[in-house]
Design a protein around this motif. Structure first.
Motif, PDB file in Angstrom:
ATOM      1  N   PRO A 113       0.808  -1.306   0.006  1.00 55.93           N
ATOM      2  CA  PRO A 113       0.021  -0.005   0.043  1.00 55.93           C
ATOM      3  C   PRO A 113       0.985   1.375   0.092  1.00 55.93           C
ATOM      4  CG  PRO A 113      -0.093  -0.827   2.357  1.00 55.93           C
ATOM      5  CD  PRO A 113       0.898  -1.825   1.456  1.00 55.93           C
ATOM      6  N   LEU A 114       2.080   1.216  -0.433  1.00 54.99           N
ATOM      7  CA  LEU A 114       3.187   2.349  -0.268  1.00 54.99           C
ATOM      8  C   LEU A 114       2.651   3.547  -0.983  1.00 54.99           C
ATOM      9  CD1 LEU A 114       5.459   3.752   0.777  1.00 54.99           C
ATOM     10  CD2 LEU A 114       6.848   2.581  -1.059  1.00 54.99           C
ATOM     11  N   ALA A 115       2.101   3.464  -2.280  1.00 57.60           N
ATOM     12  CA  ALA A 115       1.793   4.461  -2.998  1.00 57.60           C
ATOM     13  C   ALA A 115       0.292   5.243  -2.603  1.00 57.60           C
ATOM     14  CB  ALA A 115       1.744   4.010  -4.541  1.00 57.60           C
ATOM     15  N   LEU A 116      -0.215   4.300  -2.407  1.00 58.47           N
ATOM     16  CA  LEU A 116      -1.451   4.732  -1.396  1.00 58.47           C
ATOM     17  C   LEU A 116      -1.438   5.804  -0.235  1.00 58.47           C
ATOM     18  CD1 LEU A 116      -4.741   4.680  -1.676  1.00 58.47           C
ATOM     19  CD2 LEU A 116      -4.483   2.602   0.040  1.00 58.47           C
ATOM     20  N   LEU A 117      -0.597   5.111   0.518  1.00 57.09           N
ATOM     21  CA  LEU A 117      -0.218   5.960   1.885  1.00 57.09           C
ATOM     22  C   LEU A 117       0.365   7.144   1.627  1.00 57.09           C
ATOM     23  CD1 LEU A 117       1.031   3.021   4.063  1.00 57.09           C
ATOM     24  CD2 LEU A 117      -1.150   4.336   4.310  1.00 57.09           C
ATOM     25  N   LEU A 118       1.581   7.226   0.380  1.00 59.76           N
ATOM     26  CA  LEU A 118       1.934   8.418   0.131  1.00 59.76           C
ATOM     27  C   LEU A 118       1.211   9.587  -0.477  1.00 59.76           C
ATOM     28  CD1 LEU A 118       5.214   6.848  -1.531  1.00 59.76           C
ATOM     29  CD2 LEU A 118       5.013   8.126   0.661  1.00 59.76           C
ATOM     30  N   ASN A 119       0.512   9.087  -1.230  1.00 60.05           N
ATOM     31  CA  ASN A 119      -0.767   9.748  -1.852  1.00 60.05           C
ATOM     32  C   ASN A 119      -1.504  10.511  -1.004  1.00 60.05           C
ATOM     33  OD1 ASN A 119       0.556   9.463  -4.566  1.00 60.05           O
ATOM     34  ND2 ASN A 119      -0.567   7.913  -4.982  1.00 60.05           N
ATOM     35  N   GLU A 120      -2.135   9.715  -0.192  1.00 63.00           N
ATOM     36  CA  GLU A 120      -3.086  10.328   0.858  1.00 63.00           C
ATOM     37  C   GLU A 120      -2.703  11.350   1.784  1.00 63.00           C
ATOM     38  OE1 GLU A 120      -5.676   5.983   1.957  1.00 63.00           O
ATOM     39  OE2 GLU A 120      -3.904   6.728   3.263  1.00 63.00           O
ATOM     40  N   ARG A 121      -1.297  11.320   2.151  1.00 60.61           N
ATOM     41  CA  ARG A 121      -0.705  12.363   2.547  1.00 60.61           C
ATOM     42  C   ARG A 121      -0.134  13.395   2.065  1.00 60.61           C
ATOM     43  NH1 ARG A 121      -1.297   7.705   4.695  1.00 60.61           N
ATOM     44  NH2 ARG A 121      -1.908   7.466   6.891  1.00 60.61           N
ATOM     45  N   GLY A 122      -0.301  13.534   0.515  1.00 62.13           N
ATOM     46  CA  GLY A 122       0.135  14.372  -0.200  1.00 62.13           C
ATOM     47  C   GLY A 122       1.824  14.287  -0.328  1.00 62.13           C
ATOM     48  N   ILE A 123       2.411  13.334  -0.045  1.00 59.21           N
ATOM     49  CA  ILE A 123       3.772  13.361  -0.151  1.00 59.21           C
ATOM     50  C   ILE A 123       4.213  12.740  -1.711  1.00 59.21           C
ATOM     51  CG2 ILE A 123       5.765  11.790   0.498  1.00 59.21           C
ATOM     52  CD1 ILE A 123       4.085  11.207   3.079  1.00 59.21           C
ATOM     53  N   ARG A 124       5.200  13.977  -2.245  1.00 63.41           N
ATOM     54  CA  ARG A 124       5.904  13.720  -3.557  1.00 63.41           C
ATOM     55  C   ARG A 124       7.301  13.726  -3.571  1.00 63.41           C
ATOM     56  NH1 ARG A 124       2.639  11.424  -5.893  1.00 63.41           N
ATOM     57  NH2 ARG A 124       3.880  11.793  -7.978  1.00 63.41           N
ATOM     58  N   GLU A 125       7.961  14.034  -2.414  1.00 65.11           N
ATOM     59  CA  GLU A 125       9.483  13.838  -2.426  1.00 65.11           C
ATOM     60  C   GLU A 125       9.861  12.719  -1.484  1.00 65.11           C
ATOM     61  OE1 GLU A 125      12.925  16.731  -1.070  1.00 65.11           O
ATOM     62  OE2 GLU A 125      10.924  17.552  -1.850  1.00 65.11           O
ATOM     63  N   LEU A 126      10.737  11.679  -1.968  1.00 66.96           N
ATOM     64  CA  LEU A 126      11.260  10.723  -1.220  1.00 66.96           C
ATOM     65  C   LEU A 126      12.606  10.813  -1.001  1.00 66.96           C
ATOM     66  CD1 LEU A 126       9.095   7.981  -2.957  1.00 66.96           C
ATOM     67  CD2 LEU A 126       8.461   9.172  -0.950  1.00 66.96           C
ATOM     68  N   THR A 127      13.074  10.192   0.137  1.00 69.49           N
ATOM     69  CA  THR A 127      14.534  10.032   0.394  1.00 69.49           C
ATOM     70  C   THR A 127      14.594   8.485   0.569  1.00 69.49           C
ATOM     71  OG1 THR A 127      15.106  12.116   1.163  1.00 69.49           O
ATOM     72  CG2 THR A 127      16.689  10.406   1.726  1.00 69.49           C
ATOM     73  N   LEU A 128      15.562   7.895  -0.294  1.00 68.77           N
ATOM     74  CA  LEU A 128      15.632   6.176  -0.220  1.00 68.77           C
ATOM     75  C   LEU A 128      17.169   5.973   0.554  1.00 68.77           C
ATOM     76  CD1 LEU A 128      13.475   6.835  -2.494  1.00 68.77           C
ATOM     77  CD2 LEU A 128      14.457   4.662  -3.567  1.00 68.77           C
ATOM     78  N   VAL A 129      17.093   5.219   1.435  1.00 69.16           N
ATOM     79  CA  VAL A 129      18.301   4.561   2.209  1.00 69.16           C
ATOM     80  C   VAL A 129      17.941   3.078   2.168  1.00 69.16           C
ATOM     81  CG1 VAL A 129      18.949   6.763   3.190  1.00 69.16           C
ATOM     82  CG2 VAL A 129      17.217   5.197   4.387  1.00 69.16           C
ATOM     83  N   GLY A 130      19.164   2.521   2.598  1.00 68.99           N
ATOM     84  CA  GLY A 130      18.982   0.865   2.918  1.00 68.99           C
ATOM     85  C   GLY A 130      19.740   0.157   1.738  1.00 68.99           C
ATOM     86  N   VAL A 131      19.482  -1.104   1.613  1.00 68.68           N
ATOM     87  CA  VAL A 131      20.184  -2.053   0.731  1.00 68.68           C
ATOM     88  C   VAL A 131      19.216  -2.859   0.113  1.00 68.68           C
ATOM     89  CG1 VAL A 131      22.062  -2.241   2.328  1.00 68.68           C
ATOM     90  CG2 VAL A 131      20.262  -3.916   2.664  1.00 68.68           C
TER      91      VAL A 131
END
Length: 184
Positions: A113-131
């Motif tokens: 549900p990642l895209a849905l959760l991001l869109n519901e919160r109006g998030i358009r900018e992501l920072t990616l970290v990890g492996v």
């Protein structure tokens, strides 16, 4: 613009020296950057997503079963976050802007549900970290690009067990996806 931090697969199986599919020291060296970014995003009230690989024991139908040794098996310690990140997560996990999502494919967007959760919160900018930079970070980044997200990737916030693949992926993020790559 609202932002979110995506902490991808920073688990014991992928990072600990004795992890089932570890990137070892390169993964361990990014712990401080990930910790710092979690603290910054948390202090700013931004969303933080912990996106962790989930596999079932002896699943012959999963496409990764023939590619990699068993890893991140449900109910094992290998799925716990690595080092201080687990401790930080335990402290903030009940906050309304902190999410933990299981994923069963390389991309954190595939079947979650990642895209849905991001869109519901109006998030358009992501920072990616990890492996790993050239596997799960790459596939998540490509999906983020195709969904129209602006992304930032810290070179000291991602790692892989494949140095050539790591370097190629960082260049790909910059030259083919137009993402912001930070070296500080």
């Amino acid at each position: 613009m609202k932002k979110a931090l995506l902490v991808i697969d920073y688990t014991r199986d992928f990072v600990a020296t004795d992890g089932a599919l570890t990137c070892g020291i390169p993964g361990q060296l990014i712990e401080q950057r990930i910790s710092s970014l979690i603290q910054t995003f948390h202090t700013q009230g931004e969303c933080i997503f912990f996106l962790n690989d989930l596999h079932q024991k002896q699943d012959p139908h999963h496409p990764e079963s023939s590619l990699f040794p068993p890893h991140n098996i449900e109910g094992t310690d290998g799925r716990l976050l690595y080092g201080s990140i687990q401790t930080i997560y335990e402290k903030i996990k009940s906050q309304p802007n902190v999410f933990s999502i299981d994923k069963t494919r390389y991309s954190a967007f595939a079947g979650t549900p990642l895209a849905l959760l991001l869109n519901e919160r109006g998030i358009r900018e992501l920072t990616l970290v990890g492996v790993c930079t050239d596997i799960c970070i790459l596939h998540t980044a490509v999906d983020a690009y195709n969904l129209g997200y602006d992304c930032t990737i810290y070179t000291d916030g991602v790692a892989s067990f494949n140095k050539t693949g790591h370097e190629w992926a960082l260049q790909h993020f910059k030259s083919s996806l137009g993402f912001t790559i930070k070296n500080d």
